[in-house]
Design an enzyme around this catalytic site. Structure first.
Site, PDB file in Angstrom:
ATOM      1  CE  LYS A  70      60.739  -7.267 -26.768  1.00  0.00           C
ATOM      2  NZ  LYS A  70      59.905  -7.343 -27.985  1.00  0.00           N
ATOM      3  CG  ASN A  71      57.866  -3.970 -25.657  1.00  0.00           C
ATOM      4  OD1 ASN A  71      58.388  -4.621 -26.756  1.00  0.00           O
ATOM      5  ND2 ASN A  71      57.069  -4.697 -25.123  1.00  0.00           N
TER       6      ASN A  71
ATOM      7  CB  CYS B 238      55.504 -13.200 -31.505  1.00  0.00           C
ATOM      8  SG  CYS B 238      57.059 -13.243 -30.672  1.00  0.00           S
TER       9      CYS B 238
ATOM     10  NE  ARG C 141      51.875  -8.742 -33.542  1.00  0.00           N
ATOM     11  CZ  ARG C 141      53.009  -8.724 -33.043  1.00  0.00           C
ATOM     12  NH1 ARG C 141      53.261  -8.041 -31.724  1.00  0.00           N
ATOM     13  NH2 ARG C 141      54.048  -9.486 -33.399  1.00  0.00           N
TER      14      ARG C 141
ATOM     15  CG  ASP D 195      53.699  -8.102 -24.097  1.00  0.00           C
ATOM     16  OD1 ASP D 195      53.136  -8.809 -24.825  1.00  0.00           O
ATOM     17  OD2 ASP D 195      54.366  -6.922 -24.356  1.00  0.00           O
TER      18      ASP D 195
ATOM     19  NE  ARG E  17      61.643 -11.248 -31.348  1.00  0.00           N
ATOM     20  CZ  ARG E  17      60.163 -11.026 -31.704  1.00  0.00           C
ATOM     21  NH1 ARG E  17      59.382 -12.203 -31.645  1.00  0.00           N
ATOM     22  NH2 ARG E  17      59.648  -9.781 -31.677  1.00  0.00           N
TER      23      ARG E  17
END
Length: 417
Positions: free
Chosen positions: A22-23, A116, A121, A305, A397
């Site tokens: 995903k990233n 999230c 951030r 993560d 997600r």
């Protein structure tokens, strides 16, 4: 509202295919805005975030077709330069369209991003770097409006190795005039994957994967007709922990071992056997897991993560484990839910102290962010009785078909309305 129901106590055995990252997929999809013509990106995971990014591109005027893990993105005729708030608020990575839009069209309007609730951030690093490249930044009505006539390469020094800022500036600098050098750049494998995609499109980027990235601007990029996104290292790490905590034996296919050095080092320190085989990586556990001390760090350090998953693993390990979260300031929100299941965890600022308990007990629990949601799934796998995890939209997600993959390994898990 859907929830995940789990009956704990099953040992996981078998093999699991790791999905595309995903990233890595999100910035690569955003990078398609730089290219007039049709790009084909494959090995895309079927996730809500990927769907959202494709919707963002579509709203900007790109022609999109997606099926069977591939997307055809034609950004020849971009007609809008403002990303819609209803989509950006769902996913922080939407801010990645700013660099490509600014570089190619000289204008981008992006609402301040959501995602999230794991910390502030801020996107200050993105904006400061774009200003140094020549962009004019105006904040109004909850949006960032960036304009320029032509971006010009500069030497940039990041205050923190921000992954998103590194990606945004790499994309922007690809069409900038002259040379851009990013010092203190993020070094994640996803950065390397984006650089590989851009270079395949005709960009001139070197040093990706180190803390110094050099980008020599080009006048135009060309379509990439078949690009495969790398496997998801966080998903792979999650299944490694799942195998360890259930004392299982799981073969992970389509997994790049070198992307998980820090995770594997901690698993081996805990007594877990991790071996590379011709078909993938095997994770086995038969004895007692040992307590650990972990501090999250930017790559190549231990990934933030994976912090929540390792905390779940430590909840039933005899002795005391310590986890220090140094990346995000609000990433212990899963602690209260684990404690509802019987865990003994004390949090003091950025440090959590976990005293192992004999067992966890199933309970109704609520996910608060993406990685917290999967940590609670892992807790359900080892808990006595039944666990129901609610607010699983976070899970969707970042984890493709997780209940199906775990079921295939022997877990008793299903999605219920």
């Amino acid at each position: 509202m859907a929830k995940i129901a789990i009956t704990g106590g099953q040992r996981l055995v078998g093999s699991v295919n790791i999905s595309g990252s995903k990233n890595a997929a999100l910035p690569i999809l955003a990078a398609c805005l730089l290219v007039p013509g049709e790009n084909v990106v494959c090995n895309l995971p079927k996730l809500l975030d990927v769907k959202t990014m494709l919707e963002v591109l579509k709203c900007l005027g790109a022609r999109i077709k997606a099926e069977k893990g591939c997307a055809w993105i034609d950004a020849s005729d971009i007609s809008h330069f403002d990303a819609p708030y209803k989509l950006v608020r769902q996913m922080r990575a939407s801010v990645l369209v700013m660099g490509p839009l600014l570089a190619r069209f000289g204008k981008a309007i992006v609402p301040l991003p959501g995602g999230c609730a794991i910390g502030l951030r801020p996107i200050d690093i993105h904006l400061k770097a774009l200003e140094q490249l020549g962009a004019k930044i105006i904040m109004h009505d909850g949006c960032v409006e960036a304009t320029c006539s032509k971006l010009k390469g500069q030497k940039l020094y990041f205050d923190f190795p921000s992954v998103g800022a590194t990606e945004n500036i790499m994309m922007a600098a690809s069409l900038a005039e002259g040379q851009t050098i990013i010092h203190d750049a993020a070094m994640e494998p996803e950065i390397v994957d984006l650089a590989n995609f851009l270079n395949k499109a005709g960009a001139s980027i070197s040093g990706a994967g180190t803390n110094r990235i050099e980008i020599n601007g080009v006048e135009r990029l060309n379509p990439v007709v078949d690009y495969h996104v790398i496997p998801d290292r966080v998903e792979a790490g999650t299944y490694m922990v799942a195998a360890a905590i259930t004392k299982g034996n799981v073969l992970l296919k389509d997994c790049i071992l070198s992307h998980l050095d820090a995770v594997i080092a901690k698993l081996r320190e805990a007594g877990v056997t991790v071996t590379e085989e011709s078909e993938g990586v095997r994770v086995e556990m038969s004895g007692e897991i040992s307590p650990l001390s972990i501090k999250t760090m930017p790559y190549p350090g231990f990934p933030t993560d994976m912090q929540a998953q390792f905390m779940t693993m430590m909840t039933t390990v005899p002795g005391i484990s310590i986890i220090v979260e140094s990346v995000f300031e609000n990433r212990f929100m899963h602690v209260s839910e684990l404690c509802r299941m019987g865990a003994d965890i004390k949090v003091d600022g950025h440090t959590s102290l976990i005293r192992g308990v004999p067992f966890l007990s199933g309970a109704p629990i609520v996910a608060t962010d993406l990685r917290a949601s999967v940590a609670l799934i892992l807790a359900g796998l080892i808990a006595k009785g039944k666990t129901k995890v609610m607010e699983i939209h976070y899970l969707d997600r970042g984890y493709e078909y997780i209940e199906d993959k775990l079921s295939a390994l022997g877990a008793i898990i299903k999605r219920v309305e």
